[in-house]
Design an enzyme around this catalytic site. Structure first.
Site, PDB file in Angstrom:
ATOM      1  N   ARG A   1     -51.696  10.409  26.429  1.00 41.72           N
ATOM      2  CA  ARG A   1     -51.310  10.527  27.842  1.00 41.72           C
ATOM      3  C   ARG A   1     -50.152  11.500  27.802  1.00 41.72           C
ATOM      4  O   ARG A   1     -49.099  11.226  27.224  1.00 41.72           O
ATOM      5  CB  ARG A   1     -50.884   9.164  28.400  1.00 41.72           C
ATOM      6  CG  ARG A   1     -50.261   9.249  29.810  1.00 41.72           C
ATOM      7  CD  ARG A   1     -51.268   9.756  30.816  1.00 41.72           C
ATOM      8  NE  ARG A   1     -50.787   9.623  32.189  1.00 41.72           N
ATOM      9  CZ  ARG A   1     -50.270  10.611  32.915  1.00 41.72           C
ATOM     10  NH1 ARG A   1     -50.144  11.815  32.363  1.00 41.72           N
ATOM     11  NH2 ARG A   1     -49.898  10.403  34.153  1.00 41.72           N
TER      12      ARG A   1
ATOM     13  N   HIS B   1     -44.667  13.045  30.219  1.00 42.72           N
ATOM     14  CA  HIS B   1     -44.546  12.988  31.670  1.00 42.72           C
ATOM     15  C   HIS B   1     -43.417  12.044  32.072  1.00 42.72           C
ATOM     16  O   HIS B   1     -42.818  11.359  31.238  1.00 42.72           O
ATOM     17  CB  HIS B   1     -45.857  12.492  32.285  1.00 42.72           C
ATOM     18  CG  HIS B   1     -46.178  11.066  31.951  1.00 42.72           C
ATOM     19  ND1 HIS B   1     -46.655  10.663  30.724  1.00 42.72           N
ATOM     20  CD2 HIS B   1     -46.079   9.918  32.690  1.00 42.72           C
ATOM     21  CE1 HIS B   1     -46.833   9.356  30.695  1.00 42.72           C
ATOM     22  NE2 HIS B   1     -46.480   8.868  31.884  1.00 42.72           N
TER      23      HIS B   1
ATOM     24  N   HIS C   1     -42.153   9.646  35.984  1.00 45.79           N
ATOM     25  CA  HIS C   1     -42.509   9.244  37.342  1.00 45.79           C
ATOM     26  C   HIS C   1     -41.259   9.007  38.182  1.00 45.79           C
ATOM     27  O   HIS C   1     -40.184   8.745  37.650  1.00 45.79           O
ATOM     28  CB  HIS C   1     -43.285   7.924  37.351  1.00 45.79           C
ATOM     29  CG  HIS C   1     -44.320   7.781  36.301  1.00 45.79           C
ATOM     30  ND1 HIS C   1     -45.561   8.340  36.410  1.00 45.79           N
ATOM     31  CD2 HIS C   1     -44.304   7.114  35.105  1.00 45.79           C
ATOM     32  CE1 HIS C   1     -46.262   8.036  35.329  1.00 45.79           C
ATOM     33  NE2 HIS C   1     -45.521   7.294  34.528  1.00 45.79           N
TER      34      HIS C   1
ATOM     35  N   GLU D   1     -42.323   2.196  35.493  1.00 46.55           N
ATOM     36  CA  GLU D   1     -43.618   1.907  34.860  1.00 46.55           C
ATOM     37  C   GLU D   1     -43.493   0.695  33.933  1.00 46.55           C
ATOM     38  O   GLU D   1     -42.729   0.712  32.976  1.00 46.55           O
ATOM     39  CB  GLU D   1     -44.084   3.123  34.061  1.00 46.55           C
ATOM     40  CG  GLU D   1     -45.312   2.878  33.195  1.00 46.55           C
ATOM     41  CD  GLU D   1     -45.646   4.085  32.331  1.00 46.55           C
ATOM     42  OE1 GLU D   1     -45.823   5.187  32.884  1.00 46.55           O
ATOM     43  OE2 GLU D   1     -45.697   3.941  31.081  1.00 46.55           O
TER      44      GLU D   1
ATOM     45  N   HIS E   1     -41.621  10.313  28.845  1.00 46.46           N
ATOM     46  CA  HIS E   1     -42.219   9.572  27.747  1.00 46.46           C
ATOM     47  C   HIS E   1     -43.639  10.052  27.497  1.00 46.46           C
ATOM     48  O   HIS E   1     -44.209  10.802  28.291  1.00 46.46           O
ATOM     49  CB  HIS E   1     -42.214   8.071  28.042  1.00 46.46           C
ATOM     50  CG  HIS E   1     -42.875   7.693  29.331  1.00 46.46           C
ATOM     51  ND1 HIS E   1     -42.251   7.834  30.556  1.00 46.46           N
ATOM     52  CD2 HIS E   1     -44.103   7.177  29.605  1.00 46.46           C
ATOM     53  CE1 HIS E   1     -43.055   7.432  31.521  1.00 46.46           C
ATOM     54  NE2 HIS E   1     -44.190   7.024  30.963  1.00 46.46           N
TER      55      HIS E   1
ATOM     56  N   GLU F   1     -51.279   8.341  40.293  1.00 44.58           N
ATOM     57  CA  GLU F   1     -51.113   9.030  39.021  1.00 44.58           C
ATOM     58  C   GLU F   1     -51.245  10.544  39.162  1.00 44.58           C
ATOM     59  O   GLU F   1     -50.824  11.297  38.281  1.00 44.58           O
ATOM     60  CB  GLU F   1     -52.126   8.505  38.007  1.00 44.58           C
ATOM     61  CG  GLU F   1     -53.573   8.698  38.413  1.00 44.58           C
ATOM     62  CD  GLU F   1     -54.536   8.069  37.422  1.00 44.58           C
ATOM     63  OE1 GLU F   1     -54.059   7.524  36.415  1.00 44.58           O
ATOM     64  OE2 GLU F   1     -55.754   8.138  37.644  1.00 44.58           O
TER      65      GLU F   1
ATOM     66  N   HIS G   1     -49.222 -22.636  44.850  1.00 50.48           N
ATOM     67  CA  HIS G   1     -47.820 -22.240  44.733  1.00 50.48           C
ATOM     68  C   HIS G   1     -47.568 -21.010  45.586  1.00 50.48           C
ATOM     69  O   HIS G   1     -48.489 -20.434  46.166  1.00 50.48           O
ATOM     70  CB  HIS G   1     -47.468 -21.935  43.262  1.00 50.48           C
ATOM     71  CG  HIS G   1     -48.163 -20.706  42.746  1.00 50.48           C
ATOM     72  ND1 HIS G   1     -49.494 -20.703  42.349  1.00 50.48           N
ATOM     73  CD2 HIS G   1     -47.721 -19.430  42.560  1.00 50.48           C
ATOM     74  CE1 HIS G   1     -49.834 -19.492  41.949  1.00 50.48           C
ATOM     75  NE2 HIS G   1     -48.786 -18.695  42.074  1.00 50.48           N
TER      76      HIS G   1
ATOM     77  N   HIS H   1     -44.429 -17.531  45.830  1.00 52.41           N
ATOM     78  CA  HIS H   1     -43.255 -16.892  45.244  1.00 52.41           C
ATOM     79  C   HIS H   1     -42.283 -16.544  46.370  1.00 52.41           C
ATOM     80  O   HIS H   1     -42.599 -15.725  47.238  1.00 52.41           O
ATOM     81  CB  HIS H   1     -43.666 -15.642  44.462  1.00 52.41           C
ATOM     82  CG  HIS H   1     -44.673 -15.927  43.393  1.00 52.41           C
ATOM     83  ND1 HIS H   1     -44.339 -16.499  42.193  1.00 52.41           N
ATOM     84  CD2 HIS H   1     -46.017 -15.745  43.364  1.00 52.41           C
ATOM     85  CE1 HIS H   1     -45.431 -16.651  41.457  1.00 52.41           C
ATOM     86  NE2 HIS H   1     -46.463 -16.206  42.145  1.00 52.41           N
TER      87      HIS H   1
ATOM     88  N   GLU I   1     -46.946 -11.014  44.864  1.00 51.03           N
ATOM     89  CA  GLU I   1     -47.534 -11.150  43.522  1.00 51.03           C
ATOM     90  C   GLU I   1     -48.696 -10.169  43.375  1.00 51.03           C
ATOM     91  O   GLU I   1     -49.621 -10.160  44.184  1.00 51.03           O
ATOM     92  CB  GLU I   1     -48.042 -12.573  43.290  1.00 51.03           C
ATOM     93  CG  GLU I   1     -48.772 -12.747  41.960  1.00 51.03           C
ATOM     94  CD  GLU I   1     -49.482 -14.078  41.835  1.00 51.03           C
ATOM     95  OE1 GLU I   1     -50.622 -14.101  41.318  1.00 51.03           O
ATOM     96  OE2 GLU I   1     -48.905 -15.101  42.254  1.00 51.03           O
TER      97      GLU I   1
ATOM     98  N   HIS J   1     -51.102 -19.819  47.478  1.00 49.25           N
ATOM     99  CA  HIS J   1     -52.387 -19.540  46.851  1.00 49.25           C
ATOM    100  C   HIS J   1     -52.508 -20.365  45.576  1.00 49.25           C
ATOM    101  O   HIS J   1     -51.528 -20.905  45.074  1.00 49.25           O
ATOM    102  CB  HIS J   1     -52.527 -18.043  46.529  1.00 49.25           C
ATOM    103  CG  HIS J   1     -51.412 -17.485  45.701  1.00 49.25           C
ATOM    104  ND1 HIS J   1     -50.170 -17.207  46.226  1.00 49.25           N
ATOM    105  CD2 HIS J   1     -51.322 -17.176  44.379  1.00 49.25           C
ATOM    106  CE1 HIS J   1     -49.378 -16.728  45.276  1.00 49.25           C
ATOM    107  NE2 HIS J   1     -50.043 -16.715  44.145  1.00 49.25           N
TER     108      HIS J   1
END
Length: 457
Positions: free
Chosen positions: A166, A169, A171, A175, A214, A236, A350, A352, A357, A396
């Protein structure tokens, strides 16, 4: 001779008239119909096709009361129908039976489903695959283009063949990644000039903050990994690539910047290498461990975490293990749980309280009901390779509906992994309050637990 010629032409003209006239009868029908077909007329005719003679069978549990909502296994049912209990009716078609069989809770939803929540499911098998060069690998992504409500996070599933890169590059987004299979070598340089390099394998995690350049190269086994970004808009295609930087800066400027002659840039590749084959990485990682005066990235803020070596907490219905900034400090605001649910087991109901999520299903099959206040509820069926998304504080569960272990990843944007358990909340509240509210019997109340179970069987 002149008359003979005229006679000859007369024959030809006559033949042309006949040829041109021949299809007239077939062209006389108007494909648009006409006003005579509008509304009632005693001359109207209707089809006498009988749609009440459809041959079908029920899946086990399909005739139970709809509110019981048992999972319906349509895999061996020849012609599954949108019926549950006393609700629904037959479907004579047309339809795609494959969708019906893999999404039984869409075809015959539990009676407890109501209204419409967000679309909380995206199968990566429907994402267009971006192909790398010379059989070096591929990638496919999920973002708001396919899941508009998934605004906090986006995902990229990437495969690199042995030796595949890869490209170098960085971002704008952060990541976070987990290795799904195989192994790879990751490398980066931070803004202080400190260097980092490590080999990671199946189950290991890495993290690169925004703007940190990286690269990733597959080792001899090849590799596949799931990347999660902290922005649902991430694509991407908007990555900053080394080949593009060199292609879009004047060679004279590059020469001054790097202290080499202009002629050094005559063999630059075409920009946007993205995924491409390369020289296999040496076995000895130290051969690629370049270190300048700034030294290496301190271990306390290392970019990798060997999650594969962390033991899971064994539970009644499966297991769970967590990685978050408390154990992996550099991955600020990325908290994740790797959950295994045994056949018939349940990741308990449960929610969050501080984050949406983002979920990736790694193995097996399961279903989940997303509840959104005041009364919307939708049940989704998930398979390996699917992405799920559950908004902050929306309740959920995840139930294993298959015959093998269900394995999935829960990712949050939070400084530590946390959730609220429905069972623990009810069990830890005054029994009188619960009884007045839910009309549960004393016998039922006596069985409630004050402990969080996480995964139950």
């Amino acid at each position: 001779m002149m008359f003979k010629h005229l006679s000859y032409f007369s024959v030809i003209l006559s033949a042309l008239r006949v040829a041109n006239a021949a299809p007239a009868a077939t062209l006389s029908t108007n494909p648009r119909g006409g006003s005579g077909l509008v509304g009632y007329s005693p001359t109207n005719t209707i089809s006498n096709e009988n749609t009440e003679t459809i041959s079908y069978q029920f899946a086990p549990g399909q005739t139970q009361d709809a509110d019981i909502g048992a999972y319906l296994d349509f895999s061996a049912v020849a012609n599954p129908q949108p019926i549950r209990g006393e609700l629904g009716g037959t479907d004579p078609g047309p339809r795609n039976l494959n969708y019906a069989k893999i999404n039984p809770d869409k075809l015959a939803p539990p009676g407890t489903d109501s209204g419409a929540t967000i679309n909380a499911q995206w199968p990566l098998g429907l994402s267009s695959v971006k192909l790398g060069k010379d059989h070096a690998g591929w990638s496919r992504q999920e973002n708001i283009q396919v899941m508009p409500a998934a605004t906090q996070m986006a995902g990229v599933d990437m495969r690199l063949e042995a030796g595949g890169y890869r490209e170098l590059h960085w971002h704008v987004a952060a990541e976070w990644s987990i290795v799904l299979n195989g192994s790879c070598r990751i490398q980066g340089v931070n803004d202080d000039g400190q260097t980092f390099i490590d080999d990671v394998g199946k189950g290991d995690v890495w993290f690169f903050p925004p703007g940190i350049p990286h690269s990733i190269q597959a080792l001899d086994d090849g590799v596949e990994f799931m990347l999660v970004f902290d922005d649902g808009h991430f694509s991407e295609d908007n990555t900053f690539l080394a080949s593009e930087i060199f292609a879009h800066n004047p060679k004279e400027v590059l020469s001054k910047n790097l202290g080499v002659p202009v002629s050094a840039f005559q063999t630059l590749p075409s920009p946007n290498l993205f995924i491409f084959p390369g020289t296999p990485a040496p076995k000895d990682i130290e051969q690629q461990n370049v270190t300048g005066s700034a030294g290496t990235v301190p271990k306390a803020v290392s970019y990798s975490y060997h999650f594969s070596e962390q033991p899971a907490e064994e539970l009644e219905g499966g297991s769970v293990k967590i990685v978050d900034p408390l154990s992996f400090p550099i991955a600020k605001d990325f908290s994740a749980a790797l959950v295994t649910v045994k056949p018939g087991g349940l990741r308990e109901i449960h929610w969050h309280p501080t984050s949406d999520e983002w979920t990736f299903f790694i193995q097996g099959q399961g279903r989940a009901t997303l509840f959104t206040p005041p009364s919307d509820a939708t049940t989704f069926d998930f398979m390996a390779g699917d992405v799920g998304y559950f908004p902050k504080s929306n309740s959920h569960y995840v139930e294993n509906t298959g015959n093998e272990d269900l394995v999935f990843l829960e990712v949050l944007q939070a400084d530590h992994f946390s959730d609220v358990s429905l069972a623990q909340w009810v069990g830890s509240t005054s029994k009188q309050i619960v009884q007045d509210t839910l009309k549960l019997s004393n016998e039922t109340l006596s069985q409630l637990s004050t402990e969080k179970k996480t995964v139950v069987l």
